[in-house]
Write a protein that holds these residues in place. Structure first.
Motif, PDB file in Angstrom:
ATOM      1  N   ARG A  98       0.595  -1.366   0.127  1.00  0.00           N
ATOM      2  CA  ARG A  98       0.417   0.245   0.087  1.00  0.00           C
ATOM      3  C   ARG A  98       0.489   1.333   0.132  1.00  0.00           C
ATOM      4  O   ARG A  98       0.895   2.469  -0.982  1.00  0.00           O
ATOM      5  CB  ARG A  98      -0.607   0.158   1.229  1.00  0.00           C
ATOM      6  N   ALA A  99       2.360   1.252   1.168  1.00  0.00           N
ATOM      7  CA  ALA A  99       3.169   2.682   0.280  1.00  0.00           C
ATOM      8  C   ALA A  99       3.244   2.742  -0.659  1.00  0.00           C
ATOM      9  O   ALA A  99       3.754   3.124  -0.910  1.00  0.00           O
ATOM     10  CB  ALA A  99       3.615   1.933   1.807  1.00  0.00           C
ATOM     11  N   VAL A 100       3.905   1.276  -1.019  1.00  0.00           N
ATOM     12  CA  VAL A 100       4.255   1.541  -2.883  1.00  0.00           C
ATOM     13  C   VAL A 100       3.449   2.250  -3.489  1.00  0.00           C
ATOM     14  O   VAL A 100       3.806   3.553  -4.328  1.00  0.00           O
ATOM     15  CB  VAL A 100       5.037   0.555  -2.813  1.00  0.00           C
ATOM     16  N   ARG A 101       2.395   1.903  -3.677  1.00  0.00           N
ATOM     17  CA  ARG A 101       0.892   2.042  -4.314  1.00  0.00           C
ATOM     18  C   ARG A 101       0.656   3.817  -4.003  1.00  0.00           C
ATOM     19  O   ARG A 101       0.340   4.645  -5.000  1.00  0.00           O
ATOM     20  CB  ARG A 101       0.241   1.720  -3.937  1.00  0.00           C
ATOM     21  N   ASP A 102       0.808   4.253  -2.830  1.00  0.00           N
ATOM     22  CA  ASP A 102       0.767   5.607  -2.455  1.00  0.00           C
ATOM     23  C   ASP A 102       2.132   6.395  -2.947  1.00  0.00           C
ATOM     24  O   ASP A 102       2.274   7.674  -2.583  1.00  0.00           O
ATOM     25  CB  ASP A 102       0.277   5.432  -1.007  1.00  0.00           C
ATOM     26  N   ALA A 112       5.876  -3.334 -10.518  1.00  0.00           N
ATOM     27  CA  ALA A 112       4.991  -1.918 -10.281  1.00  0.00           C
ATOM     28  C   ALA A 112       2.940  -2.440 -10.106  1.00  0.00           C
ATOM     29  O   ALA A 112       2.165  -2.513  -9.869  1.00  0.00           O
ATOM     30  CB  ALA A 112       4.640  -0.762 -10.730  1.00  0.00           C
ATOM     31  N   ASP A 113       2.808  -3.535 -11.294  1.00  0.00           N
ATOM     32  CA  ASP A 113       1.801  -4.083 -12.060  1.00  0.00           C
ATOM     33  C   ASP A 113       1.430  -4.799 -11.320  1.00  0.00           C
ATOM     34  O   ASP A 113      -0.406  -5.196 -10.187  1.00  0.00           O
ATOM     35  CB  ASP A 113       1.797  -5.127 -13.497  1.00  0.00           C
ATOM     36  N   ALA A 114       2.280  -5.767 -10.543  1.00  0.00           N
ATOM     37  CA  ALA A 114       1.919  -6.839  -9.014  1.00  0.00           C
ATOM     38  C   ALA A 114       1.509  -6.417  -7.831  1.00  0.00           C
ATOM     39  O   ALA A 114       0.413  -6.434  -7.321  1.00  0.00           O
ATOM     40  CB  ALA A 114       3.150  -8.093  -8.961  1.00  0.00           C
ATOM     41  N   VAL A 115       2.579  -5.078  -7.096  1.00  0.00           N
ATOM     42  CA  VAL A 115       2.479  -4.067  -6.567  1.00  0.00           C
ATOM     43  C   VAL A 115       0.688  -3.673  -6.195  1.00  0.00           C
ATOM     44  O   VAL A 115      -0.154  -3.235  -5.238  1.00  0.00           O
ATOM     45  CB  VAL A 115       2.605  -3.417  -5.743  1.00  0.00           C
TER      46      VAL A 115
END
Length: 632
Positions: A98-102, A112-115
């Protein structure tokens, strides 16, 4: 690039996967209290990149998943962990994603797609977990005091030498000079072993007759190219290694799944798949992971198998017999968790007030007649009663008329398991799962307790994600997987030149094939390990248990010699030791044994260095480096 200064204190950690990373994280957490800002060299030795190590490395099939949901995976301690060191909070896999997406943390390359697609109740791919573990490693390195330098050696450790009271020498493949270490920690993870007697016999038989035999191994490392399209393949083992094999030989060879309007999954073969005939001792796959989140009151654990009971067992002058002394306590603990949840969450299915039941349950002997009578009186529906023997042997006494009946019967069993494990009406199953984790945490202090417990724990608590079992059903309907049943035996027919499988589930029915796969990890064995370092330690006097595990001091992981003396400078953690703790990462808020062990070992390392190592000559701080090239 400057070399490590031999006058600085140093620790060599052999194995830079999740367990080595966990020890590194605990060193970072405890260093301010126990080490301060003094110089220290930490050497990480592993041929694979740090963080994921071999098992969780990025370079494996993207089709392979974890068998835990993202919110149930963490590498960080919390306030539930019984440890002397401080809690250093950190995110679970789900929170990290979630932190990576944010945008709060960078996305790992290629993930990136898997996250972006990962939800908290999803099962992450192993490549994505590798990215998380790499981040945890980097986070731990960044948390170390400024004058602690980390050196990565992409090499294999071959042996350790040195006197008990002197510095140790760790010899690496391709390097002439050893690494000098005040302390050595082995965090080796799962290891390959020399084949057991029957494995050697089957390998020789296969060589004589031009057959294919794949011995126990980590499935992602197995050479599956010899398993030819359309040919029957006998598979012995129905756990997670089989699930990996199933994936790599179906989707991995181009097959596809579609979901119909009725929600039923259908498999469309590519034509490149073999036909997998799978069976095992139990004859059924591991139970599905539970598909609903915890809710309501949790059972207060431990209740009947906690620290006091372990202390009493350890104090017995005649030693411990697992079946006589430990198993009854485990049974009572699991039963308590089951009935606590049944009475508190589903009281309409009981006939007694919980306080009355609890008092009588506490007074009863495990498995005794009084306890059985209590359960019958208080729990009217037999389906609501916990029967551990029936759980452990689900096909006992069941016979099928022929192979077709067995296929239908096993599909019905798997469908029922999926339905139950995704229905909160059966939430006592989740309570038993939590009790299994609690029991595991206590057993680490008792040493090597034989294979039954680990197999039982894995069968109930470490099964595949529900979607994998739905895929298995689809493969069964497509004829790509066929079930062999329980009590599986495999023999080598010299006259016909084939492997032959039989089970007690379909008396008289035989299946022949020219290929046999042992779908299981090698049993950890110090005597038979292919790891040269561990083998050399054993030859040099390290003690092995009757079950083949490296004996260590349960207090801090120091390696024991054959006289039972802990080595002052050598430590070991992980599945090759008799203090194995289930996994290097864990569910949050479960007082994970591995976290407790990591903390105790890290504190022992730093305390030893503080108290026993002579004050180092002041030298400039080293810049952390990574040694990818062979040191000359």
């Amino acid at each position: 690039m400057s070399a490590p200064n031999p006058r600085r204190p140093s620790v060599v950690i052999v194995g830079a996967g999740p367990r080595g990373t966990g020890v590194l994280e605990r060193i970072a957490a405890n260093a301010p209290e126990l080490w301060g800002d003094a110089p220290l060299d930490l050497h990480l030795v592993d041929p694979h990149p740090p963080g994921g190590g071999r098992i969780w490395r990025h370079e494996q099939s993207p089709l392979l998943w974890m068998n835990s949901t993202a919110e149930d995976v963490t590498m960080f301690t919390d306030e539930t962990v019984e440890q002397a060191g401080p809690v250093r909070p950190g995110p679970s896999l789900a929170a990290w994603a979630r932190a990576v997406r944010d945008g709060e943390r960078p996305a790992p390359p290629g993930l990136a797609d898997a996250v972006a697609a990962l939800g908290p109740r999803d099962f992450a791919g192993r490549r994505l977990l590798s990215g998380y573990l790499r981040w945890v490693h980097e986070d731990a390195v960044a948390a170390l005091p400024p004058r602690v330098a980390v050196h990565e050696h992409r090499a294999t450790a071959l042996r350790v030498s040195g006197a008990r009271e002197g510095r140790q020498r760790v010899w690496l493949a391709g390097r002439r000079a050893p690494l000098l270490a005040d302390l050595v920690v082995l965090t080796l993870g799962h290891l390959e072993s020399q084949p057991a007697a029957q494995d050697r016999e089957f390998a020789g038989f296969a060589a004589r007759h031009g057959l294919t035999y794949l011995p126990p191994a980590f499935t992602a490392d197995s050479d599956l190219g010899a398993l030819r399209p359309g040919e029957p393949v006998l598979v012995r083992g129905f756990g997670l290694a089989f699930v990996d094999l199933m994936v790599l030989l179906t989707e991995g060879r181009g097959g596809k799944y579609t979901t119909g309007r009725d929600g039923v999954l259908t498999y469309h073969p590519s034509g490149r798949e073999p036909v997998l005939h799978v069976g095992s001792r139990r004859g059924v796959p591991y139970h599905s992971k539970i598909g609903y989140p915890p809710s309501g009151e949790r059972p207060p654990l431990p209740r009947f198998f906690g620290p006091a009971e372990v202390e009493a067992l350890l104090a017995r002058p005649g030693g411990i017999d697992f079946d006589r002394d430990v198993r009854p306590l485990i049974d009572k603990e699991l039963g308590f968790a089951h009935y606590h949840r049944l009475f508190t969450a589903h009281p309409a299915r009981t006939r007694m007030a919980w306080p009355d039941f609890e008092a009588k349950y506490a007074a009863g002997e495990p498995g005794g007649a009084a306890l059985q009578a209590l359960v019958r009186a208080a729990v009217p529906d037999p389906a609501d009663r916990l029967d551990l023997d029936a759980l452990d042997h689900p096909l006992d006494g069941i016979r099928y008329a022929d192979g077709a009946a067995l296929q239908a019967g096993l599909r019905g069993h798997i469908e029922a398991d999926l339905a139950r494990r995704h229905d909160p009406a059966h939430s006592p199953d989740l309570a038993v799962f939590l009790a299994l984790l609690s029991v595991y945490g206590q057993l680490t202090r008792l040493g090597d307790h034989g294979p039954w417990w680990h197999g039982f724990f894995s069968f109930l608590a470490s099964g595949p994600p529900g979607p994998r079992l739905r895929q298995l059903l689809a493969l069964s309907r497509a004829g790509v997987v066929r079930f062999l049943g329980a009590g599986l035996t495999v023999t080598a027919d010299e006259a016909r030149g084939v492997f032959r499988a039989e089970s007690v589930s379909v008396p008289g029915e035989r299946t022949e094939a020219r290929a046999l796969v042992e779908a299981r990890l090698p049993e950890p064995s110090v005597a038979r390990t292919r790891d040269r370092l561990l083998h050399a330690l054993h030859a040099d006097g390290a003690r092995a248990t009757a079950g083949g595990l490296l004996a260590v001091d349960p207090a801090d992981g120091r390696i024991l010699d054959r006289a039972g003396r802990p080595h002052p400078r050598r430590f070991a953690l992980g599945p090759h030791t008799d203090a194995r703790a289930g996994g290097a990462f864990a569910r949050p808020r479960t007082n994970a044994p591995a976290f407790r062990q990591n903390d105790a070992t890290a504190r022992a390392l730093l305390t030893f260095l503080r108290d026993r190592t002579a004050p180092p000559v002041p030298v400039p701080a080293l810049t952390p480096r990574t040694d990818h090239a062979v040191d000359q």
